[in-house]
Motif scaffolding. Structure first.
Motif, mmCIF file in Angstrom:
data_model
loop_
_atom_site.group_PDB
_atom_site.id
_atom_site.type_symbol
_atom_site.label_atom_id
_atom_site.label_comp_id
_atom_site.label_asym_id
_atom_site.label_seq_id
_atom_site.Cartn_x
_atom_site.Cartn_y
_atom_site.Cartn_z
ATOM 1 N N PHE A 51 0.854 -1.182 0.000
ATOM 2 C CA PHE A 51 0.000 0.000 0.000
ATOM 3 C C PHE A 51 0.892 1.235 0.000
ATOM 4 N N VAL A 52 1.416 1.526 -1.173
ATOM 5 C CA VAL A 52 2.287 2.679 -1.367
ATOM 6 C C VAL A 52 1.641 3.606 -2.383
ATOM 7 N N PHE A 77 0.973 -11.286 3.712
ATOM 8 C CA PHE A 77 1.524 -10.002 4.112
ATOM 9 C C PHE A 77 1.214 -8.918 3.088
ATOM 10 N N VAL A 78 1.082 -7.695 3.564
ATOM 11 C CA VAL A 78 1.104 -6.538 2.678
ATOM 12 C C VAL A 78 2.097 -5.547 3.259
ATOM 13 N N ALA A 89 -4.511 -0.598 4.311
ATOM 14 C CA ALA A 89 -4.395 -2.056 4.359
ATOM 15 C C ALA A 89 -5.415 -2.658 5.318
ATOM 16 N N LEU A 90 -5.554 -2.054 6.487
ATOM 17 C CA LEU A 90 -6.523 -2.561 7.461
ATOM 18 C C LEU A 90 -7.950 -2.430 6.936
ATOM 19 N N GLU A 91 -8.231 -1.332 6.256
ATOM 20 C CA GLU A 91 -9.568 -1.151 5.684
ATOM 21 C C GLU A 91 -9.874 -2.195 4.609
ATOM 22 N N LEU A 97 0.759 -7.282 8.487
ATOM 23 C CA LEU A 97 1.380 -6.141 7.838
ATOM 24 C C LEU A 97 2.903 -6.215 7.955
ATOM 25 N N ALA A 98 3.557 -5.646 6.961
ATOM 26 C CA ALA A 98 5.015 -5.557 6.975
ATOM 27 C C ALA A 98 5.434 -4.097 6.900
#
Length: 299
Positions: A51-52, A77-78, A89-91, A97-98
């Motif tokens: 998520f960038v 993983f994201v 990411a959580l949404e 998560l990483a």
């Protein structure tokens, strides 16, 4: 004495680390087919996406769709570089998560425009909050051995950075030879120290094959007690912020070596190569030679 574990875990990083440096945009559908094929091959832990900002890494612009449309199996993983990425990411429903930081200040500055200390100061409250929510947190340690700008990185600097993450409660440390300069002696020594220092944290080795020493480094890490390894199907990958960094070690070559030594990974080698076949037509970077070439040339 030459001792080996009975099992090892492969964390497949192809869908994210493998594709992030690909110049040609790969469609969401093709990524999902690649991921599904890797799952069918028996991969249980995978780095799906990041998520960038699409401005900086256009290839990861479909991160939400990848997370929501991937079959939930094993640990997925994201990568999340900041608070905005973590929230997104959580949404999307991510459960693991990483985060990442470079031991080298220069690398970190060129990567995310912050010094290592500044990154850690930003990450601390985010990680503490994630752990309060019960989220699995993986800390990716870049330039743990060498930096493309500063040269050799001291083991003490890598250990000190890892110690901070452990104090904040991270579940896993993925320690990377980002530009593929580490040798087996260095790998054995660093991972021996890491395992002795942090016995209750998952320790994962992440090697690039720039100088064709990744498999030797994995063997040395096995001797040090490591049983978790990042790898990319087809050897795809490379860091866009690390000049000279070629692809990650090829998953198929790692799995073959481990299986031939009697170490089970739970991954089917033929199905793994079939997964590579699915993504190969959609990338411009060449896939790794080795076991995949043998697979394609078999009668």
């Amino acid at each position: 004495m030459f001792s080996l574990p009975k099992n090892a875990t492969i964390i497949e990083v192809g869908p994210r680390d493998g594709l992030q440096n690909e110049g040609k945009l790969v469609t969401t559908e093709n990524k999902l087919q690649f991921i599904a094929a890797l799952q069918d091959a028996g991969v249980q832990e995978m780095e799906l996406t990041s998520f960038v900002s699409p401005k900086w890494v256009p290839q990861m612009g479909d991160a939400r769709d990848i997370v929501t449309q991937t079959k939930k199996t094993g640990r997925q993983f994201v990568l999340t570089p900041n608070e905005r990425g973590i929230n997104a990411a959580l949404e999307a429903g991510a459960q693991s998560l990483a985060v990442f930081v470079g031991v080298s200040n220069t690398f970190n500055k060129k990567n995310i425009n912050k010094t290592t200390a500044e990154s850690m100061e930003t990450l601390k409250p985010l990680i503490l909050n994630l752990k309060e929510q019960g989220i699995f947190v993986r800390a990716c340690i870049s330039t743990a051995f060498y930096c493309p700008f500063e040269g050799a990185v001291s083991p003490e600097a890598t250990l000190d950075l890892c110690r901070q993450f452990v104090e904040w409660g991270v579940d896993e440390l993925s320690v990377a030879d980002t530009i593929g300069m580490a040798n087996p002696k260095e790998s054995y020594e660093l991972f021996t120290k890491l395992i002795e220092a942090f016995p209750d944290v998952l320790i994962t080795a992440h090697f690039h094959d720039t100088r064709r020493m990744a498999l030797a480094n994995i063997l040395a890490s096995l001797q040090a007690g490591v049983t978790r390894f990042d790898a990319s199907a087809g050897g795809l990958g490379g860091c866009p912020f690390a000049p000279g960094a070629t692809g990650n070690v090829a998953t198929e070559d790692v799995v073959n070596m481990l299986h031939r030594m009697g170490i089970d990974t739970g991954i089917d080698e033929n199905l793994l190569c079939q997964a590579i076949e699915k993504i190969e037509p959609h990338v411009t970077n060449p896939v790794a030679t080795g076991m995949y070439t043998l697979y394609k040339n078999q009668p």
